[in-house]
Design a protein around this motif. Structure first.
Motif, PDB file in Angstrom:
ATOM      1  N   LEU A  87       0.732  -1.229   0.004  1.00  0.00           N
ATOM      2  CA  LEU A  87      -0.088  -0.044   0.038  1.00  0.00           C
ATOM      3  C   LEU A  87       0.892   1.321  -0.100  1.00  0.00           C
ATOM      4  O   LEU A  87       1.803   1.372   0.730  1.00  0.00           O
ATOM      5  CB  LEU A  87      -0.661  -0.169   1.202  1.00  0.00           C
ATOM      6  N   MET A  88       0.587   2.152  -0.817  1.00  0.00           N
ATOM      7  CA  MET A  88       0.996   3.402  -0.837  1.00  0.00           C
ATOM      8  C   MET A  88       0.059   4.688  -0.568  1.00  0.00           C
ATOM      9  O   MET A  88      -1.164   4.326  -1.018  1.00  0.00           O
ATOM     10  CB  MET A  88       1.771   3.802  -2.104  1.00  0.00           C
ATOM     11  N   TYR A  89       0.258   5.402   0.467  1.00  0.00           N
ATOM     12  CA  TYR A  89      -0.709   6.461   0.747  1.00  0.00           C
ATOM     13  C   TYR A  89      -0.056   7.848   0.750  1.00  0.00           C
ATOM     14  O   TYR A  89       1.072   7.909   0.989  1.00  0.00           O
ATOM     15  CB  TYR A  89      -1.300   6.026   1.934  1.00  0.00           C
ATOM     16  N   ALA A  90      -0.792   8.793   0.655  1.00  0.00           N
ATOM     17  CA  ALA A  90      -0.752  10.291   1.083  1.00  0.00           C
ATOM     18  C   ALA A  90      -0.569  10.504   2.536  1.00  0.00           C
ATOM     19  O   ALA A  90      -1.801  10.539   2.943  1.00  0.00           O
ATOM     20  CB  ALA A  90      -1.432  11.294   0.164  1.00  0.00           C
ATOM     21  N   PRO A  91       0.361  10.721   2.973  1.00  0.00           N
ATOM     22  CA  PRO A  91       0.333  11.161   4.746  1.00  0.00           C
ATOM     23  C   PRO A  91      -0.440  12.377   4.913  1.00  0.00           C
ATOM     24  O   PRO A  91      -0.947  12.498   6.156  1.00  0.00           O
ATOM     25  CB  PRO A  91       1.846  11.086   4.886  1.00  0.00           C
ATOM     26  N   ASN A  92      -0.360  13.378   4.107  1.00  0.00           N
ATOM     27  CA  ASN A  92      -1.042  14.634   4.212  1.00  0.00           C
ATOM     28  C   ASN A  92      -2.297  14.877   2.945  1.00  0.00           C
ATOM     29  O   ASN A  92      -1.800  15.864   2.146  1.00  0.00           O
ATOM     30  CB  ASN A  92      -0.181  15.737   4.223  1.00  0.00           C
ATOM     31  N   PRO A  93      -3.088  14.205   2.694  1.00  0.00           N
ATOM     32  CA  PRO A  93      -4.140  14.429   1.597  1.00  0.00           C
ATOM     33  C   PRO A  93      -4.944  15.557   2.029  1.00  0.00           C
ATOM     34  O   PRO A  93      -4.831  16.291   3.036  1.00  0.00           O
ATOM     35  CB  PRO A  93      -5.165  13.368   1.892  1.00  0.00           C
ATOM     36  N   ASP A  94      -5.283  16.308   0.852  1.00  0.00           N
ATOM     37  CA  ASP A  94      -6.029  17.624   0.609  1.00  0.00           C
ATOM     38  C   ASP A  94      -7.213  17.404   1.507  1.00  0.00           C
ATOM     39  O   ASP A  94      -7.700  16.439   1.452  1.00  0.00           O
ATOM     40  CB  ASP A  94      -6.197  17.855  -0.675  1.00  0.00           C
ATOM     41  N   ASP A  95      -7.623  18.506   2.453  1.00  0.00           N
ATOM     42  CA  ASP A  95      -8.797  18.540   2.975  1.00  0.00           C
ATOM     43  C   ASP A  95     -10.075  18.239   2.179  1.00  0.00           C
ATOM     44  O   ASP A  95     -11.106  17.747   2.499  1.00  0.00           O
ATOM     45  CB  ASP A  95      -9.105  19.683   3.804  1.00  0.00           C
ATOM     46  N   ALA A  96     -10.046  18.358   0.896  1.00  0.00           N
ATOM     47  CA  ALA A  96     -11.236  18.200   0.143  1.00  0.00           C
ATOM     48  C   ALA A  96     -11.299  16.648   0.152  1.00  0.00           C
ATOM     49  O   ALA A  96     -12.594  16.518  -0.245  1.00  0.00           O
ATOM     50  CB  ALA A  96     -10.741  18.739  -1.360  1.00  0.00           C
ATOM     51  N   GLN A  97     -10.361  16.102   0.371  1.00  0.00           N
ATOM     52  CA  GLN A  97     -10.630  14.414   0.280  1.00  0.00           C
ATOM     53  C   GLN A  97     -11.057  13.932   1.831  1.00  0.00           C
ATOM     54  O   GLN A  97     -11.056  12.656   1.894  1.00  0.00           O
ATOM     55  CB  GLN A  97      -9.198  13.904  -0.311  1.00  0.00           C
TER      56      GLN A  97
END
Length: 75
Positions: A32-42
């Motif tokens: 799994l790869m993930y964004a540690p700081n996704p946009d607040d829109a998500q």
């Protein structure tokens, strides 16, 4: 918003990748790869993805400033 995945718990069920593909994706069959700081829109998608994790391996930074598995009450 900050996201942390406990990769020692993650078993690659990929529910998160289906529910929040901009924040989580599978690399190969198990990684799994993930964004540690996704946009607040998500935010809604990420919260749904964390709640759908069968092993509760996804932690989302809460507005109270505490990390807690989604679906549990902070102590």
């Amino acid at each position: 918003m900050r996201v942390v995945v406990d990769l020692s718990r993650c078993q690659g069920y990929a529910q998160c990748a289906f529910l929040a593909p901009d924040a989580f994706r599978m690399h190969g069959e198990e990684a799994l790869m993930y964004a540690p700081n996704p946009d607040d829109a998500q935010r809604e998608q990420v919260l749904r993805a964390a709640a759908a994790c069968p092993l509760q391996a996804i932690l989302v930074d809460r507005p109270e400033g505490r990390d807690a598995p989604v679906g549990t009450s902070p102590s």
